[in-house]
Every structure is written in structure tokens, then in C-alpha cells.
Write a protein that holds these residues in place. Structure first.
Motif, PDB file in Angstrom:
ATOM      1  N   ARG A  58     110.688  89.547  90.168  1.00  8.72           N
ATOM      2  CA  ARG A  58     109.905  88.408  89.688  1.00  8.72           C
ATOM      3  C   ARG A  58     110.538  87.804  88.446  1.00  8.72           C
ATOM      4  N   LYS A  59     110.582  86.467  88.400  1.00  7.33           N
ATOM      5  CA  LYS A  59     111.116  85.730  87.259  1.00  7.33           C
ATOM      6  C   LYS A  59     109.964  85.261  86.369  1.00  7.33           C
ATOM      7  N   ILE A  60     110.177  85.331  85.058  1.00  9.85           N
ATOM      8  CA  ILE A  60     109.189  84.890  84.084  1.00  9.85           C
ATOM      9  C   ILE A  60     109.827  83.781  83.244  1.00  9.85           C
ATOM     10  N   PRO A  61     109.208  82.583  83.194  1.00  7.76           N
ATOM     11  CA  PRO A  61     109.792  81.504  82.390  1.00  7.76           C
ATOM     12  C   PRO A  61     109.660  81.785  80.898  1.00  7.76           C
ATOM     13  N   VAL A  62     110.664  81.340  80.138  1.00  9.77           N
ATOM     14  CA  VAL A  62     110.661  81.502  78.682  1.00  9.77           C
ATOM     15  C   VAL A  62     110.573  80.109  78.060  1.00  9.77           C
ATOM     16  N   LEU A  63     109.544  79.907  77.241  1.00 12.89           N
ATOM     17  CA  LEU A  63     109.324  78.625  76.577  1.00 12.89           C
ATOM     18  C   LEU A  63     109.399  78.829  75.077  1.00 12.89           C
TER      19      LEU A  63
END
Length: 147
Positions: A38-43
């Protein structure tokens, strides 16, 4: 903050939250893909809006020049990180993705988490559209004042 800056903040929000929706959709699409992580976006904020960053800005502006600092705000997408949780190991010796012992690792995607992320990203996207609509109304009303 001027009207152009408001449009820029709205544009950044639309860009970032559309990427969040795409990442959540990709995660959900790969729910049953073996070995998918699973990919988690970084903001991140476009400016340092922490208390220490604000004090540093004030030190330069207020105490040096005598003006109140201007922070425009905004958000940027800096990439993705992989979810560190591991998927379940299943014994499938004939599977092409099986390791030497015959095990495959299932995807670590939790559909409930990614659906919630997608809904939050959609709401944030709609909020950014609202910012753009308000900025458009403000600019058109400002033009009407000059008539």
C-alpha cells in the motif's frame, strides 16, 4: 493575500487532492494483487508555518524592517511512502510470485482505510473548488465596484 494567491492555493489543493484520490484508487484496485504494498501520500506545507518558522520570519521582518510577516500558505505533494505493515503469508507453491518456501505475501491494503482516505481527499478537493469559487466571486465583485 491577494486574489491571485488565493487562486494559487486553490490550484495547489486541487492538484494535491486529486493525486490523493488516484493513490487511494490504485491501492483499492490492487487489493488482491500478491506482494503489492500500500502507498501512502506525503503532503507538506509550501512554507514553514511552524511556530519556530513564524518566529524566524518575524525576527527578520517585524524586528528588522517593522512589518508583519506574510505567509501565503498552500500544500504540495512530495511523493509516496510504502505502508510498513506486512500482508498475510499464504502457502501457494505453484504461484509465480511464491518465494523459495512456496509462500506468497498478500497485499497489505485495507479497503476500509483507503475508502476513508478517498472520501477525505474528495472532500478536500471539493473544499479547494470552493476556495476557487469564492476567489472568483471576490474578483468579479471587485471589478463591479470599479464600474
Amino acid at each position: 493575500m491577494g486574489v491571485i494567491d488565493t487562486f494559487e492555493v486553490g490550484r495547489q489543493g486541487l492538484n494535491v487532492h486529486s493525486k490523493r484520490i488516484q493513490i487511494a484508487a490504485k491501492n483499492i484496485a490492487n487489493l488482491d494483487t500478491p506482494n503489492y504494498v500500500r502507498k501512502i501520500p506525503v503532503l507538506n506545507a509550501t512554507e514553514d508555518i511552524s511556530f519556530a518558522g513564524l518566529l524566524n520570519t518575524m525576527k527578520e521582518d517585524v524586528f528588522g524592517i517593522g512589518t508583519i510577516p506574510f505567509i501565503s500558505g498552500g500544500v504540495r505533494f512530495t511523493g509516496t511512502v510504502e505502508d510498513p505493515t506486512l500482508g498475510e503469508k499464504i502457502y501457494r507453491p505453484g504461484h509465480p510470485d511464491a518465494d523459495d518456501e512456496g509462500y506468497i505475501r498478500t497485499s497489505n491494503v485495507n479497503p476500509m482505510v483507503d475508502m476513508a482516505d478517498a472520501v477525505l481527499a474528495q472532500r478536500a478537493y471539493e473544499a479547494s473548488l470552493g476556495v476557487m469559487a469564492i476567489a472568483k466571486t471576490m474578483s468579479s465583485r471587485a471589478l463591479q465596484i470599479g464600474e
